[in-house]
Design an enzyme around this catalytic site. Structure first.
Site, short mmCIF file in Angstrom:
data_model
loop_
_atom_site.label_atom_id
_atom_site.label_comp_id
_atom_site.label_asym_id
_atom_site.label_seq_id
_atom_site.Cartn_x
_atom_site.Cartn_y
_atom_site.Cartn_z
N CYS A 234 -8.69 44.39 -32.31
CA CYS A 234 -10.02 43.94 -32.71
C CYS A 234 -10.39 42.66 -31.99
O CYS A 234 -11.54 42.32 -31.86
CB CYS A 234 -10.09 43.70 -34.21
SG CYS A 234 -9.50 45.10 -35.14
N GLN B 130 -6.86 50.88 -42.46
CA GLN B 130 -5.97 51.71 -41.63
C GLN B 130 -5.48 52.97 -42.35
O GLN B 130 -4.76 53.77 -41.75
CB GLN B 130 -4.74 50.89 -41.20
CG GLN B 130 -5.07 49.76 -40.24
CD GLN B 130 -5.41 50.26 -38.84
OE1 GLN B 130 -4.96 51.33 -38.41
NE2 GLN B 130 -6.23 49.51 -38.13
N GLY C 2 -15.73 47.08 -41.64
CA GLY C 2 -14.60 46.73 -42.50
C GLY C 2 -14.55 45.22 -42.71
O GLY C 2 -14.23 44.74 -43.80
N THR C 3 -14.87 44.48 -41.67
CA THR C 3 -14.89 43.02 -41.77
C THR C 3 -15.83 42.56 -42.87
O THR C 3 -15.50 41.70 -43.69
CB THR C 3 -15.34 42.42 -40.42
OG1 THR C 3 -14.39 42.80 -39.42
CG2 THR C 3 -15.42 40.91 -40.48
N1 PLP Z 1 -8.98 45.40 -41.52
C1 PLP Z 1 -8.07 46.04 -40.76
C2 PLP Z 1 -6.70 46.31 -41.31
C3 PLP Z 1 -8.40 46.47 -39.47
O1 PLP Z 1 -7.50 47.10 -38.72
C4 PLP Z 1 -9.72 46.20 -38.99
C5 PLP Z 1 -10.10 46.58 -37.61
O2 PLP Z 1 -9.27 46.91 -36.80
C6 PLP Z 1 -10.63 45.56 -39.84
C7 PLP Z 1 -10.22 45.17 -41.08
C8 PLP Z 1 -12.02 45.26 -39.40
O3 PLP Z 1 -12.81 46.42 -39.41
P1 PLP Z 1 -14.15 46.48 -38.52
O4 PLP Z 1 -13.71 46.67 -37.11
O5 PLP Z 1 -14.92 47.65 -39.05
O6 PLP Z 1 -14.86 45.20 -38.73
#
Ligand code: PLP
Length: 362
Positions: A303, A157, A50-51
Site C-alpha cells: 500500500c 485481508q 479500507g483505510t
Molecule cells: N488494512 C489492511 C490489512 C490492508 O492490507 C489494507 C490495504 O492493503 C488496508 C487496510 C487499506 O485498505 P485500502 O487500500 O482500501 O485503503
C-alpha cells in the site's frame, strides 16, 4: 457494475424514479453484503476504502466516548490503524501497542493484561497483510466483551480465505476493502454492530444512516457486493487449493535456496501469503530482479510501495537485521497455477544468488 453504470449514474438519495432505481441497487448490495457477514442492513456503512473504514472505526468509536479513554491495538496493524492511533494520541488519548510473538501472533494473556478500566476500544487485525498471520480474533473479542471494551478488527485481508460471520467472530466493528477480494478499488465498508455509537469523521449530509456523509459510489458498491459473493462462494474450494500451491512454493524455496526464513511459518496463516527473508540480499533488489523476470512480488507494505519503508511488522517480530533486510512477499491470487509456481522456482535461486554475490572487483 455494468448495469449500474449503464443506468445513468443517478443519485440514490434523489426521490425521482431514476434515483429510486439507484437506491434499489445500493440497498440490494447492502443486503447481500450484510447477509454474507451475518449482519443486518443497517449495520453496514459504505466507505471509500479500507483505510477510511479503519479510521471511521477508531476515531468514531473513541471520540463519541468520555475521557479519559484508552485504546489497545497490536504493533503489526496496517498503517490505516496505526496512523489513526497517532491522531488519537495527538488528541490526548492514551494507547497501548501490543507486542507479537516471533511468528507474529498476539497473546490473549497480553491482550487481557493491557486492558484498563478506562479502555474503550481494542483493534486487532484478523489477518496481517505482510506475513498473513491470522490472529485469535474470536478469543480476543470474547475477552474484550467480558471487560466491556469494544472490539474492532481490520478484516481487509480475510475475504475469500477466512470465515466472515460477525456473530461467530464476536466483533463490534469490522473493516473490509473491495479491491482485496476482486472488487473495484476505492470502495470499502465498516460493519457496526447494532447499538454501537460512532461519531462521524466527515461532516455533511445524512447518508449511510447519518454515519458517513457523501453520495455513495453505487457502481463500486455493486461490484463490491458481487465480488464478496464470489469470494465467499469459492472460499471452501479455493482456499485449500491455493494453500497447496503456496506450500509447493515454500518447500521449493527451502530446498533450492540456502539461508532463508519463512516469516509467520509457526502461526496460522492466510492460504495465499508467503513472506520469505533471504539473508544477505536486499528486498528492493530482489523485487526488481524478480520484476525483470516478470514476477510481481512485494516488499514491506504494498500500500505504501513506491517508497519502500522498512517493515514495522518484521521489526515487531524481533527479527535480526539480516532477516529484515531481505524480506519479500509472494501473494498468490485466485488464478495462480502450479506452472506459475514452478516458473518462479526456476528463476528465484539464480536471482538470489546473483544478488548475494559480492560485486566483482573493479
Ligand atoms: N488494512 C489492511 C490489512 C490492508 O492490507 C489494507 C490495504 O492493503 C488496508 C487496510 C487499506 O485498505 P485500502 O487500500 O482500501 O485503503
Amino acid at each position: 457494475m455494468r448495469a449500474a453504470l449503464d443506468d445513468g449514474g443517478f443519485n440514490p438519495s434523489s426521490l425521482h424514479a431514476e434515483g429510486r432505481r439507484a437506491r434499489s441497487v445500493l440497498d440490494g448490495a447492502r443486503d447481500r453484503i450484510a447477509g454474507l457477514l451475518g449482519a443486518t442492513r443497517t449495520e453496514i456503512t459504505f466507505t471509500a476504502s479500507g483505510t477510511e473504514a479503519d479510521n471511521q472505526a477508531l476515531l468514531g468509536a473513541v471520540r463519541v466516548r468520555e475521557r479519559p479513554a484508552h485504546i489497545v491495538a497490536s504493533a503489526i496493524e496496517h498503517d490505516a490503524v496505526l496512523a489513526a492511533l497517532e491522531q488519537l494520541r495527538a488528541d490526548g488519548y492514551e494507547t497501548t501497542l501490543l507486542p507479537v510473538s516471533r511468528d507474529g501472533l498476539v497473546a490473549v494473556e497480553d491482550f487481557e493484561a493491557a486492558l484498563r478500566p478506562e479502555t474503550v476500544l481494542a483493534s486487532v487485525m484478523y489477518a496481517n497483510n505482510e506475513i498473513g498471520t491470522v490472529q485469535p480474533v474470536v478469543e480476543l473479542a470474547r475477552v474484550a466483551r467480558a471487560h466491556g471494551v469494544l472490539f474492532h478488527t481490520d478484516a481487509v485481508q480475510a475475504p475469500g480465505w477466512l470465515p466472515l460471520a460477525v456473530g461467530e467472530l464476536g466483533v463490534d466493528l469490522l473493516s473490509l476493502s473491495a479491491h482485496k477480494f476482486g472488487g473495484p478499488k476505492g470502495v470499502g465498508c465498516l460493519y457496526v454492530r447494532r447499538g454501537v455509537a460512532l461519531a462521524p469523521i466527515f461532516h455533511g449530509g445524512g447518508q449511510e444512516f447519518g454515519r458517513r456523509p457523501g453520495t455513495e459510489n453505487v457502481v463500486g458498491i455493486a461490484g463490491m457486493a458481487r465480488a464478496l459473493e464470489l469470494a465467499e462462494a469459492e472460499r471452501p474450494r479455493r482456499s485449500p487449493l491455493i494453500a497447496v500451491l503456496r506450500d509447493r512454493l515454500e518447500a521449493g524455496i527451502r530446498s533450492s535456496v540456502p539461508e532463508v526464513r519463512i516469516n509467520g511459518a509457526g502461526a496460522p496463516r492466510l492460504a495465499n501469503n508467503l513472506n520469505v527473508s533471504f539473508a544477505g540480499a536486499e528486498s528492493e533488489a530482489l523485487l526488481i530482479g524478480l520484476d525483470l523476470a516478470g514476477i510481481a512480488v512485494s516488499a514491506g507494505s504494498a500500500c505504501t510501495s513506491g517508497a519502500l519503508e522498512p517493515s514495522h511488522v518484521l521489526a515487531a517480530l524481533g527479527l535480526e537485521p539480516r532477516w529484515r533486510a531481505g524480506a519479500i512477499r509472494f501473494s498468490l491470487g485466485r488464478a495462480t497455477t502450479a506452472v506459475e509456481i514452478d516458473g518462479v522456482l526456476s528463476v528465484l535461486p539464480g536471482v538470489v544468488a546473483r544478488l548475494r554475490a559480492p560485486a566483482p572487483a573493479a
